[in-house]
Each structure stands twice: as C-alpha cells, then as structure tokens.
Design a protein around this motif. Sequence first.
Motif, PDB file in Angstrom:
ATOM      1  N   HIS A   1       0.827  -1.204   0.000  1.00  0.00           N
ATOM      2  CA  HIS A   1       0.000   0.000   0.000  1.00  0.00           C
ATOM      3  C   HIS A   1       0.864   1.258   0.000  1.00  0.00           C
ATOM      4  O   HIS A   1       1.956   1.284   0.587  1.00  0.00           O
ATOM      5  CB  HIS A   1      -0.913  -0.010   1.229  1.00  0.00           C
ATOM      6  CG  HIS A   1      -2.040   0.959   1.147  1.00  0.00           C
ATOM      7  ND1 HIS A   1      -1.901   2.287   1.465  1.00  0.00           N
ATOM      8  CD2 HIS A   1      -3.341   0.799   0.766  1.00  0.00           C
ATOM      9  CE1 HIS A   1      -3.052   2.906   1.297  1.00  0.00           C
ATOM     10  NE2 HIS A   1      -3.945   2.027   0.873  1.00  0.00           N
TER      11      HIS A   1
ATOM     12  N   SER B   1       2.579   2.711   3.126  1.00  0.00           N
ATOM     13  CA  SER B   1       3.642   1.963   3.797  1.00  0.00           C
ATOM     14  C   SER B   1       4.918   2.793   3.861  1.00  0.00           C
ATOM     15  O   SER B   1       5.157   3.672   3.027  1.00  0.00           O
ATOM     16  CB  SER B   1       3.914   0.653   3.054  1.00  0.00           C
ATOM     17  OG  SER B   1       2.767  -0.170   3.043  1.00  0.00           O
TER      18      SER B   1
ATOM     19  N   ALA C   1       1.796  -2.103   4.935  1.00  0.00           N
ATOM     20  CA  ALA C   1       0.394  -2.414   4.661  1.00  0.00           C
ATOM     21  C   ALA C   1       0.315  -3.047   3.282  1.00  0.00           C
ATOM     22  O   ALA C   1       0.997  -2.606   2.350  1.00  0.00           O
ATOM     23  CB  ALA C   1      -0.470  -1.156   4.720  1.00  0.00           C
TER      24      ALA C   1
ATOM     25  N   ALA D   1      -6.776  -3.726   8.557  1.00  0.00           N
ATOM     26  CA  ALA D   1      -6.957  -2.302   8.831  1.00  0.00           C
ATOM     27  C   ALA D   1      -8.342  -1.851   8.388  1.00  0.00           C
ATOM     28  O   ALA D   1      -9.067  -1.188   9.132  1.00  0.00           O
ATOM     29  CB  ALA D   1      -5.875  -1.485   8.132  1.00  0.00           C
TER      30      ALA D   1
ATOM     31  N   VAL E   1      -7.232  -4.278   3.075  1.00  0.00           N
ATOM     32  CA  VAL E   1      -5.917  -3.819   3.524  1.00  0.00           C
ATOM     33  C   VAL E   1      -5.550  -4.474   4.856  1.00  0.00           C
ATOM     34  O   VAL E   1      -6.314  -4.403   5.823  1.00  0.00           O
ATOM     35  CB  VAL E   1      -5.884  -2.285   3.681  1.00  0.00           C
ATOM     36  CG1 VAL E   1      -4.518  -1.826   4.189  1.00  0.00           C
ATOM     37  CG2 VAL E   1      -6.216  -1.604   2.353  1.00  0.00           C
TER      38      VAL E   1
ATOM     39  N   ASP F   1      -2.229  -4.737   7.732  1.00  0.00           N
ATOM     40  CA  ASP F   1      -1.029  -3.966   8.050  1.00  0.00           C
ATOM     41  C   ASP F   1      -0.360  -4.420   9.338  1.00  0.00           C
ATOM     42  O   ASP F   1      -0.909  -5.223  10.111  1.00  0.00           O
ATOM     43  CB  ASP F   1      -1.353  -2.468   8.113  1.00  0.00           C
ATOM     44  CG  ASP F   1      -2.224  -2.084   9.312  1.00  0.00           C
ATOM     45  OD1 ASP F   1      -2.672  -2.982  10.067  1.00  0.00           O
ATOM     46  OD2 ASP F   1      -2.467  -0.876   9.502  1.00  0.00           O
TER      47      ASP F   1
END
Length: 231
Positions: free
Chosen positions: A137, A140, A147, A178, A182, A184
């Motif tokens: 992601h 990150s 993530a 999250a 997603v 993380d």
Amino acid sequence: MYCDITLLLQNHIIYNMIDQLINIVGGACGFGEYGKTINDGNVAGVSRLWRNGSGCGACYQVRCKIAEYCDENGAYVVVTDYGEGDRTDFIMSPRGYSRLGHNAYASQVLFKYGVVDIEYKRVPCKYNGYNIMYKVHEHSNNPFYLAILILYVDGTYDVTSAEIWQEECKEWRALRRAYGAVFDTTNPPSGEIKLRFQVSGNAGIYWVQSKNAIPSDWKPGSAYDTEIQLT
C-alpha cells in the motif's frame, strides 16, 4: 442459484459523493482509483455481502426482473466498496447498471426506475491468470510500517486473514485487517518478508503461503504475484 434482492442505481449525487470519498481514503476496500476502473468500470458497493471487508473483490452476476427490459444474462460486477441504501444491497456504478438492460433503450428505461428488484449469484472472478495478487500500500513506510492491499483473488475465494513470518521467533504473526482489503503491521521484519493467507471457499478454510517473498528493499506501490494455485 440466484438470490432475490432489491438493487439501487447510483444516481449522480450518490456517485459523486462516493467518488470524492475514494479520492480521500481510497474507498472502503482501499482500492482507490483502481476500484473505479477494474472490470471496465462495472463495479458495485455492497452491504450484507461486505463481510467485514473479505467481500472486497468478489464477483457477482446480477440481473433485474422486469422481463420487458432486463437482459437474461444481466451484469457481471466486482465489489469495490461498501454501500447501502433503503432496502438495497447493491449500489452499482452507472456503467454496471446499464448492462442490466437488453438494449440501449431498455437501459435508459431502467435508469428512470432507479430502484429495481434483482436476483444475483456469486460467480468466479477471472484475473488474467492471477490466483492471489497483492501490492504494498502507498501509505507503507520501509522499515517502520507495512500495509498490503489484496488486488486479485481468483475464483470464488475470500482472503479472511493474513500473517507474516517472524524469523527471530520462528512463528507466524497475524496482520491486522486495517479496513477492507488492507492488512497492516508496524515494525515489520527486516530482510525478505514472507506472507501467508487464510482463504475460504468451496474447499473450506485453509492457509496458503506465497511462493514469492517481498524483497528487503520493498517500496510502496510494488505489486507481487503469490503464484498460489487455489484449488
């Protein structure tokens, strides 16, 4: 087997509001701009099918029930966001909704209805040979925060959990969901990062490990094919 439900067309006001939300937080699934373009823009937000985010990326065949106007094959849509309305479960993009009609005129009539009764069923997703693909992601920050966003899950599988290998302890450590698709963690392991995913489908619930590790010099936005063969 199809399930009966009511479908709500995204009118321009609702669509613009969702569009702005995606620009701010990436939508409830975390897909961002990708969530508006996947499947050629034939996408939908769901509520009861959301399943705490594990429903992100699921594929459905949806068809309406007004014989005079509705196409028997309906529309093939991908879930990219959370959304609910009065007695509805699907909030479809205008492009996806237009596929419900059997011709252009019928689609225009259905647009005027706005809310229509539908039936739907889950169908296998087909993502150009990818079984499970994810990306790091954009939020990150190596080496402090990692993530990952699940981009593709082939077939009719859901990713329900994800874990990261902790080499020092010789054990798997759970990632936090999250939101949406997603997962993380803070302070990810140094060096290569190994991941495994819990998937659910017709074969039950089980763990599969990615055949490709994330390199130690990982960067936000990089995508990885797990090469996992789901059965």
